[in-house]
Design an enzyme around this catalytic site. Sequence first.
Site, mmCIF file in Angstrom:
data_model
loop_
_atom_site.group_PDB
_atom_site.id
_atom_site.type_symbol
_atom_site.label_atom_id
_atom_site.label_comp_id
_atom_site.label_asym_id
_atom_site.label_seq_id
_atom_site.Cartn_x
_atom_site.Cartn_y
_atom_site.Cartn_z
ATOM 1 N N ASP A 18 15.019 -29.346 26.597
ATOM 2 C CA ASP A 18 13.879 -29.992 27.550
ATOM 3 C C ASP A 18 12.926 -28.675 27.530
ATOM 4 O O ASP A 18 11.617 -28.583 27.467
ATOM 5 C CB ASP A 18 14.455 -29.486 29.271
ATOM 6 C CG ASP A 18 14.343 -29.478 30.206
ATOM 7 O OD1 ASP A 18 13.137 -30.768 30.825
ATOM 8 O OD2 ASP A 18 13.734 -28.684 31.096
ATOM 9 N N GLY A 19 13.277 -27.127 27.812
ATOM 10 C CA GLY A 19 12.559 -26.224 27.270
ATOM 11 C C GLY A 19 11.680 -25.986 26.469
ATOM 12 O O GLY A 19 10.149 -25.774 26.086
#
Length: 136
Positions: A18-19
């Site tokens: 996600d990051g």
Amino acid sequence: MSSLADQLNGIALAYLGDGVYEVFVREHLLAKGVTRPNQLQKQAVAFVSAKSQAKLIQKLQDEERLTERELLFYHRGRNAKSYTKAKHTDVITYRMSTGFEAVFGSLKLDGQEQRINELAQWCIAEIEKEHADGIS
């Protein structure tokens, strides 16, 4: 030889992924000249929402753009037992987006920076193309 990615569950991989993907989206928006915080957040949603990620992972599969290993991590993320509830989307879409993020997380842990860049740029271009065509 087993990598850290091989040892982690799909949720942990998705957490990292996600990051990883979001950094590409943020850099893309800043490069486009979007600098106001509310506009950055609003436009980022088109790229990072569960719905967008689910569409992207489906298209990546349909076009056979993922390696066997990437598909393995996609399935690990998609099938992972999540104890959080999907917000603003159905469970299937949420699980597909978790799988999408798990692919990016696994690539990061495997040190596949060039592949991450390739996939992220493809995804960003696909979203931009959809918006240019008026599709959401």
